[in-house]
Design an enzyme around this catalytic site. Sequence first.
Site, PDB file in Angstrom:
ATOM      1  N   LYS A   1     -65.742 -63.352 -51.993  1.00 44.18           N
ATOM      2  CA  LYS A   1     -66.906 -62.702 -52.601  1.00 44.18           C
ATOM      3  C   LYS A   1     -67.147 -63.252 -54.008  1.00 44.18           C
ATOM      4  O   LYS A   1     -68.295 -63.466 -54.409  1.00 44.18           O
ATOM      5  CB  LYS A   1     -66.691 -61.188 -52.658  1.00 44.18           C
ATOM      6  CG  LYS A   1     -67.826 -60.434 -53.340  1.00 44.18           C
ATOM      7  CD  LYS A   1     -67.649 -58.929 -53.264  1.00 44.18           C
ATOM      8  CE  LYS A   1     -68.813 -58.220 -53.952  1.00 44.18           C
ATOM      9  NZ  LYS A   1     -68.755 -56.755 -53.805  1.00 44.18           N
TER      10      LYS A   1
ATOM     11  N   HIS B   1     -80.937 -83.133 -13.197  1.00 44.14           N
ATOM     12  CA  HIS B   1     -81.382 -81.740 -13.337  1.00 44.14           C
ATOM     13  C   HIS B   1     -80.301 -80.758 -12.867  1.00 44.14           C
ATOM     14  O   HIS B   1     -80.557 -79.859 -12.060  1.00 44.14           O
ATOM     15  CB  HIS B   1     -82.692 -81.510 -12.606  1.00 44.14           C
ATOM     16  CG  HIS B   1     -83.844 -82.243 -13.215  1.00 44.14           C
ATOM     17  ND1 HIS B   1     -84.379 -81.907 -14.442  1.00 44.14           N
ATOM     18  CD2 HIS B   1     -84.549 -83.312 -12.778  1.00 44.14           C
ATOM     19  CE1 HIS B   1     -85.369 -82.728 -14.734  1.00 44.14           C
ATOM     20  NE2 HIS B   1     -85.490 -83.603 -13.749  1.00 44.14           N
TER      21      HIS B   1
ATOM     22  N   THR C   1     -42.894 -67.044 -49.024  1.00 43.72           N
ATOM     23  CA  THR C   1     -43.525 -68.160 -49.734  1.00 43.72           C
ATOM     24  C   THR C   1     -42.904 -68.319 -51.115  1.00 43.72           C
ATOM     25  O   THR C   1     -42.599 -69.436 -51.562  1.00 43.72           O
ATOM     26  CB  THR C   1     -45.040 -67.931 -49.868  1.00 43.72           C
ATOM     27  OG1 THR C   1     -45.595 -67.647 -48.580  1.00 43.72           O
ATOM     28  CG2 THR C   1     -45.719 -69.148 -50.457  1.00 43.72           C
TER      29      THR C   1
END
Length: 526
Positions: A134, A283, A33
């Site tokens: 978190k 059904h 990256t």
Amino acid sequence: MNALLSVSDKTGILELAQALHAQGIKLLSTGGTAKLLFDAGLPVTEVADMTGFPEMLDGRVKTLHPKVHGGLLARRDLPEHMAAIAAHGIDTIDILVVNLYPFEATVAKAGCTLEDAIENIDIGGPAMVRSAAKNWKDVAVLTDASQYAQVLTELNNGGLTLKTKFALSVAAFNRISQYDGAISNYLSAINFEEGNNTPVLQAFPAQANSQFIKLQDLRYGENPHQQAAFYRDLHPAAGSLVTAVQLHGKELSFNNIADADAAWECVKSFDASKEAACVIVKHANPCGVAVGMDALEAYNKAFQTDPTSAFGGIIALNRTLDERAALQISKQFVEVLMAPDFTPEALEVFKTKVNVRILKISLPADGSQGRNVMDIKRVSSGLLMQTADNHELTLADLKVVTKVQPTAEQLQDLLFAWNVAKFVKSNAIVFCKGGMTMGVGAGQMSRLDSARIASIKAQHANLSLVGTVVASDAFFPFRDGLDVVVDAGASCVIQPGGSMRDQEVIDAADERGVAMVFSGVRHFRH
């Protein structure tokens, strides 16, 4: 502000990084990256340069460092946290962009080895995602390229809202749960053969971890006193009910969805390129099934089987619904109407019928039926798991066991009847003729009762059972079941065979002068 970008899937990452840089946000990155951003001319700091510790162990260790996790976990509203990271020269990380090693894609490949799977278990990525999620009030965590646009829009308009940050955090924990579940499923299915160290992948893992995504809350469940919601698989099969787009009508109910699934699974088992098919379900059981030249013919034949039960039923077609078929269907009360597509004129027919729920479900482009690989049934504090009943019968599979041979026309009707029986609750008896059901007996404790009910329904619909074929989803344990369907008019029977009294039943068929074939396959459906 600082943003750490470390992604396996590079989709959209360069554009995101350019937009973040334009806002004055400092870019941190790792490995491939970082190289991508650097090659694009963006100022980027390698995480190794920030931590003062190089990547090692072939990249297994690169972000597992206090300068990374301290920057993610420090609460900005706690002076002691800010003092602690300042004392150790740690900068805050305010945006984390991470997607994980492609474990799921790796194990889905043919020939994937255990070593390949293990090397695609991400360690540092999930750890960073957990830390950022978190500390969601202070850190925005992006785990999927689909989130980039909204985040950039909010950043351009003054900053991310707490609502968005919390949603990103929830999505991050969901992604970690999915990832860990996939790893657990795969590794729990690995067995080592006795006597050597060769790993073998089993069909059923020692621990099954499933993820489902809520599509909608429902007004109630099977009954008004029950609460309910509708979920889909994390990766649904193409052409399945959960991919439906509702074009018209009020909200689907719990029972609508259950019956619609039964109808859709049945209708898509017929090849739309060869014939139009219509299935009417009531059904959870098909009360009328037929094939025809077009949607109108298929519907008219299916409706004719049991007009009484079709009232308030679920209708599924495997071809585009046109105006002619729509006008005919609109004459009856229907709860749900499904098809791969609808013409504008067909939709106009139902414009004022607000109680008709219209669902468009695109069939898979590759001609497949988009079936589940596994079936799961809930039992008290447990699950029953099995491979799905996707068996398809062909003419070559049929074994004629009687003196009388089926005609070519009867053979086609036998295959049709057998296909329908697979979707009828056991015990199932299905009378058919000319590509349509003539009587359906479902869900009885006795196969004899199912046969009697099917013939009674045919009488009520003014249909003659003379010359029909009959499919039984399981073998006839005694000749009495055969006698009932022959007495009703059947001249040809398909059943699995395999009973201790098969010869008795074969002899009875010869005595009655009817043809019988064995399929060799049972289709119980409970």
